[in-house]
Design a protein around this motif. Sequence first.
Motif, mmCIF file in Angstrom:
data_model
loop_
_atom_site.group_PDB
_atom_site.id
_atom_site.type_symbol
_atom_site.label_atom_id
_atom_site.label_comp_id
_atom_site.label_asym_id
_atom_site.label_seq_id
_atom_site.Cartn_x
_atom_site.Cartn_y
_atom_site.Cartn_z
ATOM 1 N N ARG A 23 0.831 -1.195 0.000
ATOM 2 C CA ARG A 23 0.000 0.000 0.000
ATOM 3 C C ARG A 23 0.873 1.255 0.000
ATOM 4 N NH1 ARG A 23 -5.558 -1.329 -0.078
ATOM 5 N NH2 ARG A 23 -5.358 -2.520 1.844
ATOM 6 N N LEU A 24 1.928 1.260 0.821
ATOM 7 C CA LEU A 24 2.826 2.406 0.880
ATOM 8 C C LEU A 24 3.627 2.549 -0.411
ATOM 9 C CD1 LEU A 24 4.055 1.918 4.555
ATOM 10 C CD2 LEU A 24 2.670 3.812 3.712
ATOM 11 N N ALA A 25 4.023 1.420 -1.000
ATOM 12 C CA ALA A 25 4.751 1.483 -2.269
ATOM 13 C C ALA A 25 3.869 2.066 -3.369
ATOM 14 C CB ALA A 25 5.234 0.086 -2.653
ATOM 15 N N GLU A 26 2.613 1.696 -3.384
ATOM 16 C CA GLU A 26 1.678 2.262 -4.359
ATOM 17 C C GLU A 26 1.526 3.766 -4.163
ATOM 18 O OE1 GLU A 26 -3.068 1.961 -5.617
ATOM 19 O OE2 GLU A 26 -2.231 0.596 -4.122
ATOM 20 N N ALA A 56 7.608 8.138 1.914
ATOM 21 C CA ALA A 56 8.894 7.430 1.868
ATOM 22 C C ALA A 56 9.371 7.057 3.273
ATOM 23 C CB ALA A 56 9.927 8.309 1.165
ATOM 24 N N ILE A 57 9.219 7.970 4.222
ATOM 25 C CA ILE A 57 9.631 7.665 5.599
ATOM 26 C C ILE A 57 8.788 6.531 6.174
ATOM 27 C CG2 ILE A 57 9.673 8.593 7.949
ATOM 28 C CD1 ILE A 57 10.510 11.275 6.772
ATOM 29 N N ALA A 58 7.483 6.555 5.886
ATOM 30 C CA ALA A 58 6.613 5.476 6.372
ATOM 31 C C ALA A 58 6.993 4.145 5.744
ATOM 32 C CB ALA A 58 5.163 5.819 6.068
ATOM 33 N N LEU A 59 7.253 4.147 4.431
ATOM 34 C CA LEU A 59 7.637 2.909 3.752
ATOM 35 C C LEU A 59 8.979 2.412 4.277
ATOM 36 C CD1 LEU A 59 7.266 0.741 1.616
ATOM 37 C CD2 LEU A 59 8.179 2.346 -0.085
ATOM 38 N N GLY A 60 9.929 3.317 4.468
ATOM 39 C CA GLY A 60 11.218 2.903 5.012
ATOM 40 C C GLY A 60 11.091 2.298 6.394
ATOM 41 N N LEU A 111 3.742 5.791 -2.946
ATOM 42 C CA LEU A 111 4.958 6.481 -3.335
ATOM 43 C C LEU A 111 5.037 6.663 -4.848
ATOM 44 C CD1 LEU A 111 7.500 7.691 -2.058
ATOM 45 C CD2 LEU A 111 8.638 5.500 -2.424
ATOM 46 N N ASP A 112 4.365 5.817 -5.603
ATOM 47 C CA ASP A 112 4.381 5.915 -7.063
ATOM 48 C C ASP A 112 3.373 6.919 -7.605
ATOM 49 O OD1 ASP A 112 6.400 4.064 -7.304
ATOM 50 O OD2 ASP A 112 5.039 2.353 -7.545
#
Length: 998
Positions: free
Chosen positions: A511-514, A529-533, A516-517
Amino acid sequence: MNGPLREREDAHALLAAEAERARAGAGRLVLLRGASGTGRSALLEAAAAHAARLGLRVLRTRCSPEDTALPFSSVLHLLGSVPEFADFGPGGDDRGSAARLWRVLRSYADEGPLMVAVDDVHLADEASRRWFVEAARRVDRLPVLLVATERSQYDIDPRPTGLSHALSPSAVRTHTLAPLTGPASARLVRAAFPTASDRWTADCVRAGAGSPLLLRALLDDLDGAPPPTAVPRTCAALYPGSYPAAVSWWLDSAGPATAEVARTLAALETASGTGPGSGPTTGRTTAPTLSAPTTSDPTASAPEAPDPTNPDPTNPDPTNPGPTGPDATVLDPTSLEVTSLDAMATGLTGTDASATEALAALVADASGADPARVSGWFTAMTRLGVLRPDADGRPRYAHPLLRDAVLSGWAPARRQDAHRAVAQAMLRRGDHLDAVARQLLGSAPAGLPWALRVLRDAGSVAARESRPEDAVRYLRRALQEPLPDDLRQRLLTELGSLEYASADTPAGIPRLAEALDLPAQPRDQVRTAIALGTALVGRGEVRTAVEVLRGLEARLAAHPDLARALQTASALLSDQDQTVRREAYRWLTDTAERSPELVGASGQALLVRYAATAGDLPAREAMRRLRTLLTEPADPLAEPFLLGTAAAVAQWADELDEAERLVERGLAGQHPSLLHPMEQALLDTRWDIAAARGAYATVLAERPEAARRTGNGPANADAHTLLALVETGRTAEARRLADTFDLRDTPDSWELNRFLYARGVLRFTEGDVAGALHDFLECGRRQSARAVLSPVVTPWRSAAAECRLVLGNPQEALALATEELRLARVWNTPRTMGRALRVLGRATRGRRGLELGEEAVAVLRDSPAEAELVSSLLAHGVQLTAVGERGRGRDHLREGAERAERLGSVRLLTYAEHALRSAGGRRTTPAHTGSGALTGSERRIAELAAEGRTNTEIAKLLHVARRTVETHLTSAYRKLGIRRRGELRGVLEDDVPRHRAG
């Protein structure tokens, strides 16, 4: 499934008496009234059979709405069954036709006593109804018993007047059939299933709702699945489906308006939720929302079925069903209320009128019905047993299966429309946001701005109230609405963060990767990006996380503040992998030397922390630098990194009150719906502070079940819990916790190192000194590989030195203790210095050892680290006793014992008492309770609270965190033996004389 009629003795007696009266030549109308499914037709059939046995001729008909187009249709069906009247038809004159039909009936009566049985007379055509009324007026002189059944159920659309409306009371005997009582229904269940437990029986009774029709239909469906199979909660589990068909017939007979209201109520109930994790349902005193089990599927009509191996979730032993008498007390599995079968006759009474009216108004608004009629229907259905009041007095369906059957006749689209209509009605009424959102979960996306706003706001409230599961449900539903890319990106970021936080990591990361795109503002991209990292690091993918952040950083050349926030996040997240950490801090250090402005305040703070752990910086200088950085303006995205880093260093520097203030400030700035690495870092620092104070009760009260863990490895909270269990004497429980983790396959992290140290303490306490030494040395090896040399994090050298002493290796112990003291002098705080001096004193021995031990006690006198002071007092007491200074030694041991008891350290107290006995002394009786047992901080805070000051005021006055005030007050309450704040003044005043005298 047919069976004997229950609780119809009065009706049988009435009909038998009237049959005898007809045989004697005097007729009458007997009207059997009752709600749908109460057994009117069955009773009429039994009466006809009884009349036939008495020699009465029986004429019967069943009225139908399909026959209303033809006048006198019902009468013709009644009389036309005789061959000589088969072709009889009415003429154009109703009065003439009625007279001719009356003569036909007279002809039958002339031949002998007669019973005329008319079922469902309320469905007869109008001409037939008038004929039956007129016949009732005239049969009193004929041997004719006229028995009619009539539906008398309260409906939303008012029904025509009943058959007896125009008759004199003397011309008709009316008997109303009541719903079955609980005991009668239970006897029906046990007749079908003799081995059924009371709980299983009560479940069936609830689902039967006092209706013989529904109960028999349910028992038919359950015939292939007797107990111990659980009573289903959904109609999908029933076969062949007699029960839902009976409910559908019941609704059809009530009319479309009633069916609409019944289904709207059922839809409202399935979407409602109360209890832990569900949040409030209304913002008003008279809550118009229902309480029902919350399910993960918002359109589900019942909670998950119980374990099929144990149909009774309230009884852990399915082989022991408990008491089985017909009047036994049972635990109703639907409401979990203890009730007796006698109380099941017509449902619970004493409903809250205001709650019922509020709910009626809501259902009426959503379904377009008259609120007064809806309220009346609620009352009527409650008396029948179809509805039962919940704990707040609001009517709800008596059983989930009944509710599901009511909804089963609705198409999914219609049900979704109902949920949306209920939500809109709630919104108009000003009901609580959470209740409105729960209804929208069951609705279809419609692109309505108000619906999206409600779902987003409800998700934010649920996240703020620590209900991530509810927040996830609301945001998932919000994402089904048509959204612009930027809003979708923000919602995906929040949803992915919450899914990760609620342990749904596999769903959160994609969900976070989506998100970010998707195209978005740079600041929103940085948050994503911080949440995904953070999520990737939580799964052990540290390098991938850093690469994600650096990839976005390269695209933010025009936004230096945002780029700095990403740099800081990269450095912080790299802590979980020693190789990546080394690379990150090398880059950060080089950049800070060349261009300090490119690093920013938060990056500079991380470098201070790095220097502190590497043993290159004293505590005083570290705090000076950090306090200066805290005064500089900070970007909101970077500020959490600065606050969290400063809090961690302040805790190492023994500035515990300042550390607490920084932690609370940092947590207050966290967005509840956004994943951020510093949130967990701040929580970890909170654990560190509690451990540093020796607040074992606080540590154990906040067990780490929900703590973030790297992969399958232990978290910081696990290490602190393990240590607290050891200190409080719960070594068996500590061993179980330690054995939970297989550290052989655990990925590298600072948390693993902290847990290795904690496990070493456990092993040493258990007597496994060699195993403890292995853990301490392995912790040290890993820490050194990460360039963490200072004892501010884990004093593994001191611990290993003590193991070496026990194992008879004094030279190796001395080397470890000497190096520990060297590093401790660099950092130069009481906690690190006192601990290092104590262990080096034991390793050195002789006069120099005594001097070091005495210095350790002196250094720790002004330290907040009470546990370290106790350890040093005991160690120095043993040293003094060993060299013959038994008096001074016993004084140190007694003081250490009393402090250990106040601290709650069973381990240290046991050691102190053993050392005292070995020294030929004993403890004086300590002040276990009363004001004499209070520490200085506890007494000061308790006295301020007794003066009427709030916790917030005390925190500001003493420059401590509010959490510190709460912790000290809780401890003071326990020692003073009180429960309320209002008792403080009296207890403190009473204890003052005794305290001074002691």
